[in-house]
Design a protein around this motif. Structure first.
Motif, PDB file in Angstrom:
ATOM      1  N   SER A 176       0.830  -1.209   0.000  1.00  0.00           N
ATOM      2  CA  SER A 176       0.000   0.000   0.000  1.00  0.00           C
ATOM      3  C   SER A 176       0.865   1.260   0.000  1.00  0.00           C
ATOM      4  O   SER A 176       0.512   2.269  -0.625  1.00  0.00           O
ATOM      5  CB  SER A 176      -0.939   0.006   1.207  1.00  0.00           C
ATOM      6  OG  SER A 176      -0.203  -0.038   2.419  1.00  0.00           O
ATOM      7  N   VAL A 183      -5.272   4.939   5.076  1.00  0.00           N
ATOM      8  CA  VAL A 183      -5.855   3.689   5.537  1.00  0.00           C
ATOM      9  C   VAL A 183      -4.779   2.809   6.161  1.00  0.00           C
ATOM     10  O   VAL A 183      -4.995   2.135   7.166  1.00  0.00           O
ATOM     11  CB  VAL A 183      -6.540   2.942   4.370  1.00  0.00           C
ATOM     12  CG1 VAL A 183      -6.907   1.521   4.778  1.00  0.00           C
ATOM     13  CG2 VAL A 183      -7.774   3.698   3.915  1.00  0.00           C
ATOM     14  N   HIS A 184      -3.574   2.848   5.582  1.00  0.00           N
ATOM     15  CA  HIS A 184      -2.489   1.975   6.030  1.00  0.00           C
ATOM     16  C   HIS A 184      -1.719   2.519   7.217  1.00  0.00           C
ATOM     17  O   HIS A 184      -1.234   1.757   8.045  1.00  0.00           O
ATOM     18  CB  HIS A 184      -1.499   1.736   4.880  1.00  0.00           C
ATOM     19  CG  HIS A 184      -0.220   1.086   5.321  1.00  0.00           C
ATOM     20  ND1 HIS A 184      -0.132  -0.269   5.592  1.00  0.00           N
ATOM     21  CD2 HIS A 184       1.023   1.599   5.565  1.00  0.00           C
ATOM     22  CE1 HIS A 184       1.098  -0.563   5.974  1.00  0.00           C
ATOM     23  NE2 HIS A 184       1.819   0.543   5.974  1.00  0.00           N
ATOM     24  N   VAL A 221      -5.746   8.423  -0.007  1.00  0.00           N
ATOM     25  CA  VAL A 221      -6.627   7.520   0.743  1.00  0.00           C
ATOM     26  C   VAL A 221      -5.876   6.247   1.146  1.00  0.00           C
ATOM     27  O   VAL A 221      -5.983   5.784   2.289  1.00  0.00           O
ATOM     28  CB  VAL A 221      -7.868   7.160  -0.109  1.00  0.00           C
ATOM     29  CG1 VAL A 221      -8.680   6.062   0.578  1.00  0.00           C
ATOM     30  CG2 VAL A 221      -8.730   8.391  -0.330  1.00  0.00           C
ATOM     31  N   VAL A 222      -5.093   5.690   0.215  1.00  0.00           N
ATOM     32  CA  VAL A 222      -4.374   4.444   0.477  1.00  0.00           C
ATOM     33  C   VAL A 222      -3.438   4.582   1.666  1.00  0.00           C
ATOM     34  O   VAL A 222      -3.399   3.716   2.551  1.00  0.00           O
ATOM     35  CB  VAL A 222      -3.578   4.005  -0.784  1.00  0.00           C
ATOM     36  CG1 VAL A 222      -2.547   2.945  -0.430  1.00  0.00           C
ATOM     37  CG2 VAL A 222      -4.525   3.468  -1.845  1.00  0.00           C
ATOM     38  N   HIS A 230       1.145   4.106  -2.917  1.00  0.00           N
ATOM     39  CA  HIS A 230       1.108   5.541  -2.591  1.00  0.00           C
ATOM     40  C   HIS A 230       2.245   6.289  -3.286  1.00  0.00           C
ATOM     41  O   HIS A 230       2.017   7.314  -3.935  1.00  0.00           O
ATOM     42  CB  HIS A 230       1.213   5.711  -1.075  1.00  0.00           C
ATOM     43  CG  HIS A 230       1.453   7.111  -0.629  1.00  0.00           C
ATOM     44  ND1 HIS A 230       0.471   8.076  -0.597  1.00  0.00           N
ATOM     45  CD2 HIS A 230       2.602   7.732  -0.202  1.00  0.00           C
ATOM     46  CE1 HIS A 230       0.984   9.212  -0.175  1.00  0.00           C
ATOM     47  NE2 HIS A 230       2.273   9.034   0.076  1.00  0.00           N
TER      48      HIS A 230
END
Length: 370
Positions: free
Chosen positions: A131, A198-199, A194-195, A135
């Protein structure tokens, strides 16, 4: 890493040692337990190998603190009923200590998924989670790919991209390409934003905080650019269009500079590999330099062309007063002025080739070295 059980194998000036520890937060402390036994350590040519046995279900006490109060905490970790991620970390102990260790300087190798210890399994390991790689990839493609090319086209190819007389869906080609690249960049930036949120598991350094803060600012400016683009005044809007042009230019330039600084901060994080710190950072600087140098060359050509055009128009007025001069037909004259300039297109082709090569080289480091 936080709330992790640790098994530390050490080679300090030839003295081999083992420590069972725990990470309550971003630090490590020794624990008291008899849950780990059959310990065997060896060091060959600077490479440490370590074997030990741990009970599937174990209890141990660690000594922590909360403010000024000391806490004795009992901790139970069952390898029989729960699965865990595996981390392989390397670093240095504090000078003169056989138990306390510094924070790791490079990214740890982490299991891609949780491991079940009560059965045989195979798992993949990574340094940088996929992830995070997504990014980085999307941000580089957005800002050093799409945005860079969009800026060059909108500034220097309004009358020289394809042919100024041509249209695509009723709009000039340069604008369609510029708008398409701009929306692509906005989409890639939003996905990357967003990625990573979230991570993300936390920020542990000032540089990481700066990177995150600048990244949020870039996202905000990107949204502003999209809204401005959708509300773009018509060409005959007078002062409104002029104000829009200036705001669009300033916001776009500020977001590009901020994105570049943000990526340079990211590539120099302390835990990044040496190759990313050196080659990766160098490639980012090369991408910025190529863009700035190309824009500089195009700007000189543009200003020289504008000066030549003004002088030519003055000469044309004088020539038109001489009846004996055979003047070229207006349609042919317009066609010759709007056709793409060979040198400009050659420079633009070189620019695109360099950008693609540098971006591909950087992404190779991201996906192969990390």
């Amino acid at each position: 890493m936080t709330h992790d059980e640790t098994f530390i194998c050490m080679d300090i000036a030839g003295a081999l040692d083992f420590a069972h520890g725990y990470n309550p937060a971003y630090y490590n402390i020794k624990v008291q337990s008899d849950e780990v036994f059959d310990i065997a350590i060896q060091s060959v040519d600077g490479a440490i190998s370590c074997e030990f046995t741990r009970k599937l279900k174990g209890n141990f006490t660690y000594y922590g603190h909360k403010g000024l109060a000391m806490l004795n905490v009992d901790y139970t970790a069952s390898l029989e009923s729960e699965d865990y991620h595996l981390y392989l970390v390397w670093g240095h102990p504090y000078e003169g200590s056989k138990e306390s260790v510094h924070k790791h300087q490079l990214l740890p190798i982490v299991s891609q998924s949780k491991v079940a210890f009560n059965k045989k399994t195979r798992t993949k390991f990574y340094r940088l989670h996929d992830s995070v790689k997504v990014h980085v990839t999307f941000m580089v493609l957005a800002w050093f790919g799409a945005v860079s090319v969009a800026m060059v086209i909108s500034r220097y190819f309004k009358n020289g991209f394809l042919n100024a007389k041509d249209t695509i869906c009723g709009t000039k080609p340069w604008f369609q390409v510029h708008r398409g690249l701009a929306f692509l960049a906005a989409l890639l930036t939003a996905i990357a934003f967003v990625v990573i949120f979230v991570h993300i598991m936390g920020l542990s350094s000032k540089k990481e905080l700066l990177h995150a803060g600048f990244g949020i600012a870039v996202m905000i400016l990107t949204v502003v650019q999209v809204i401005m683009g959708l509300a773009r005044p018509d060409g005959d809007a007078g002062r409104k269009r002029m104000a829009f042009n200036w705001m669009h230019l300033l916001t776009g330039s500020a977001s590009y500079i901020l994105a570049a600084v943000t990526m340079l901060l990211g590539s120099s994080f302390s835990y990044m590999s040496e190759k990313m710190k050196s080659d990766g950072t160098g490639l980012l600087i090369a991408l910025i330099s190529v863009h700035v140098f190309t824009a500089f060359v195009f700007e000189i050509r543009k200003r020289c062309a504008d000066s030549f055009k003004d002088a030519a128009e003055e000469d044309d007025k004088r020539i038109r007063s001489i009846e004996s001069l055979d003047i070229e037909e207006p349609s042919k004259q317009a066609e010759s002025k709007t056709a793409p300039h060979t040198k400009s297109m050659a420079l633009f082709t070189i620019y695109i080739t360099l950008i693609c090569t540098l971006v591909a080289s950087f992404l190779y480091i991201v996906w192969e070295d990390l």
